[in-house]
Design an enzyme around this catalytic site. Structure first.
Site, PDB file in Angstrom:
ATOM      1  N   ARG A  17      -1.995 -14.305   2.022  1.00 51.05           N
ATOM      2  CA  ARG A  17      -1.165 -15.380   1.445  1.00 51.05           C
ATOM      3  C   ARG A  17      -1.471 -16.657   2.212  1.00 51.05           C
ATOM      4  NH1 ARG A  17       5.190 -15.381  -0.083  1.00 51.05           N
ATOM      5  NH2 ARG A  17       4.277 -14.132  -1.743  1.00 51.05           N
ATOM      6  N   HIS A  22      -0.549 -16.534  -8.245  1.00 50.63           N
ATOM      7  CA  HIS A  22       0.195 -15.422  -7.645  1.00 50.63           C
ATOM      8  C   HIS A  22      -0.018 -14.201  -8.561  1.00 50.63           C
ATOM      9  CE1 HIS A  22       2.875 -13.306  -5.195  1.00 50.63           C
ATOM     10  NE2 HIS A  22       4.019 -13.921  -5.417  1.00 50.63           N
ATOM     11  N   GLN A  43       2.193 -10.977  -8.495  1.00 48.42           N
ATOM     12  CA  GLN A  43       3.495 -11.206  -9.130  1.00 48.42           C
ATOM     13  C   GLN A  43       3.381 -10.997 -10.645  1.00 48.42           C
ATOM     14  OE1 GLN A  43       6.616 -12.247  -7.618  1.00 48.42           O
ATOM     15  NE2 GLN A  43       7.237 -11.556  -9.637  1.00 48.42           N
ATOM     16  N   ASP A  67      11.154 -20.270 -11.783  1.00 49.66           N
ATOM     17  CA  ASP A  67      10.791 -20.172 -10.357  1.00 49.66           C
ATOM     18  C   ASP A  67      11.275 -21.463  -9.694  1.00 49.66           C
ATOM     19  OD1 ASP A  67       9.572 -19.549  -7.916  1.00 49.66           O
ATOM     20  OD2 ASP A  67       7.559 -20.176  -8.557  1.00 49.66           O
ATOM     21  N   CYS A  80      10.787 -14.775 -10.042  1.00 48.58           N
ATOM     22  CA  CYS A  80       9.976 -14.049  -9.046  1.00 48.58           C
ATOM     23  C   CYS A  80      10.684 -13.917  -7.709  1.00 48.58           C
ATOM     24  CB  CYS A  80       8.634 -14.741  -8.865  1.00 48.58           C
ATOM     25  SG  CYS A  80       8.796 -16.442  -8.330  1.00 48.58           S
ATOM     26  N   ARG A 129       7.113  -4.927  -8.144  1.00 45.82           N
ATOM     27  CA  ARG A 129       6.045  -5.416  -7.264  1.00 45.82           C
ATOM     28  C   ARG A 129       5.384  -4.226  -6.549  1.00 45.82           C
ATOM     29  NH1 ARG A 129       5.974 -10.551  -5.355  1.00 45.82           N
ATOM     30  NH2 ARG A 129       3.887  -9.851  -4.736  1.00 45.82           N
TER      31      ARG A 129
HETATM   32  N1  NVA Z   1       6.119 -20.829  -6.446  1.00 49.21           N
HETATM   33  C1  NVA Z   1       6.698 -20.213  -5.277  1.00 49.21           C
HETATM   34  C2  NVA Z   1       6.638 -18.729  -5.410  1.00 49.21           C
HETATM   35  C3  NVA Z   1       7.266 -17.983  -4.268  1.00 49.21           C
HETATM   36  C4  NVA Z   1       7.133 -16.502  -4.424  1.00 49.21           C
HETATM   37  C5  NVA Z   1       6.004 -20.695  -4.020  1.00 49.21           C
HETATM   38  O1  NVA Z   1       4.779 -20.774  -4.033  1.00 49.21           O
HETATM   39  O2  NVA Z   1       6.682 -20.996  -3.045  1.00 49.21           O
HETATM   40  N1   CP Z   2       8.026 -13.235  -5.249  1.00 47.98           N
HETATM   41  C1   CP Z   2       7.489 -13.258  -4.021  1.00 47.98           C
HETATM   42  O1   CP Z   2       6.288 -13.342  -3.851  1.00 47.98           O
HETATM   43  O2   CP Z   2       8.391 -13.141  -3.024  1.00 47.98           O
HETATM   44  P1   CP Z   2       8.072 -13.291  -1.466  1.00 47.98           P
HETATM   45  O3   CP Z   2       7.746 -14.748  -1.213  1.00 47.98           O
HETATM   46  O4   CP Z   2       9.338 -12.861  -0.796  1.00 47.98           O
HETATM   47  O5   CP Z   2       6.905 -12.424  -1.130  1.00 47.98           O
END
Ligand code: NVA
Ligand code: CP
Length: 308
Positions: free
Chosen positions: A106, A133, A136, A227, A267, A295
């Site tokens: 990530r 993502h 997800q 989201d 999500c 997930r």
């Molecule tokens: N769009 C959000 C998703 C978190 C799971 C982010 O990137 O922070």
């Molecule tokens: N939805 C998701 O990716 O959650 P986290 O940021 O907690 O991993």
């Protein structure tokens, strides 16, 4: 079942890394794993996790998924490993892929993830970048499929920022022939290249629409998805975006305009009273926690396809 698996040892950086057939296969395996009709065993395999951003679901669901298939994970916190000191990605990737069997990463820039993949001798999984993502999206479509079975007539409307989650949903929807509508304020549309790719994959007139009116977008929708308005790394834009996204909250008025059996997805993590109201979040239409559970099943299926 996995002997001629074309995904073995491949990267999963984007939904575009898999075909429709492979996507359907992963969803099928995930469903079987969830229903305990299939047990995957990958004894002694090790998944290396590198998270440059916070995570609850992705991190834990990968850890549990690995442990359920008899393997283990190593969570490399960038602040306590040499990654945080700036060791080049190409060196980290070459070392870690000699220890681990698969890496899930990530990070911020998608190009950094691609750099890891370029130098890693083992499969690299996108655990979220600023562009996509994809893990997800696997869980999202598993959840949608559980609800509607036949995806062909499903209309999925994403309300909010055209972000990483929206980009992967668009691509997954295109592969599965699902109509996807995005409702976002002007200037916050999804990535143009993602839109172009999705249109090339599924070029029906109604397959993808980008709108600026959530009330219009939601009409007759079967899935309402939202989201956060400001993603990780956009903390400085929060105030400005909160103002710009007024009118894009998924509330009960908006929900009423969708199909009466519509489900609501998020999500997570969620900000109540911003992108979603508490009553909709907790409503009978919400499948948010089924989605979070999925997930784990979807990633177990993915791992079983990628690990050799
Ligand atoms: N769009 C959000 C998703 C978190 C799971 C982010 O990137 O922070
Ligand atoms: N939805 C998701 O990716 O959650 P986290 O940021 O907690 O991993």
């Amino acid at each position: 079942m996995f002997k001629q698996n074309k995904l073995a040892n491949e990267n999963f950086l984007s939904i575009l890394d898999i075909t429709t057939e492979e996507l359907i296969h992963i969803l099928k395996v995930a469903k079987k794993i969830k229903n305990k009709e299939l047990k995957i065993e990958f004894k002694d395999k090790v998944l290396g996790l590198i998270f440059d951003k916070a995570s609850t679901r992705t991190r834990v669901s990968f850890q549990v998924a690995m442990s359920r298939i008899g393997g283990s994970t190593i969570d490399l916190n960038p602040t306590t490993s040499q990654i945080g000191r700036g060791e080049p990605i190409k060196d980290t990737a070459r070392v870690l892929s000699r220890y681990c069997d698969v890496l899930a990463i990530r990070t911020f820039n998608h190009s950094d993830l691609e750099e890891y993949a370029k130098w890693s001798s083992k499969p690299v999984i996108n655990a979220l970048t600023d562009l996509e993502h994809p893990c997800q999206a696997l869980a999202d479509f598993l959840t949608i499929q559980e609800e509607f079975h036949d995806l062909r007539n499903v209309v999925l409307t994403f309300i909010g920022d055209g972000n990483n989650v929206a980009n992967s949903l668009i691509l997954c929807g295109a592969l599965l022939g699902v109509e996807v509508r995005i409702a976002c304020p002007k200037g916050h549309e999804p990535d143009p290249l993602v839109i172009k790719k999705a249109q090339q994959i599924n070029n029906h007139e109604t397959s993808l629409s980008i709108l600026n009116d959530p009330n219009l977008a939601v009409k007759g929708s079967n899935v309402i998805y939202t989201d956060v308005w400001s993603s990780m790394g956009e903390e400085s834009l929060k105030e400005e975006k909160d103002k710009k996204f007024r009118g894009f909250t998924v509330d009960s008025n908006l929900l009423k305009k969708a199909d009466k059996n519509a489900i609501v997805l998020h999500c997570l993590p969620a900000y109540r009273s911003k992108e979603i109201t508490e009553d909709v979040f907790e409503s009978k239409n919400s499948r948010i926690f089924e989605q979070a559970e999925n997930r784990m099943h979807a990633q177990q299926a993915l791992l079983s396809c990628l690990i050799q």
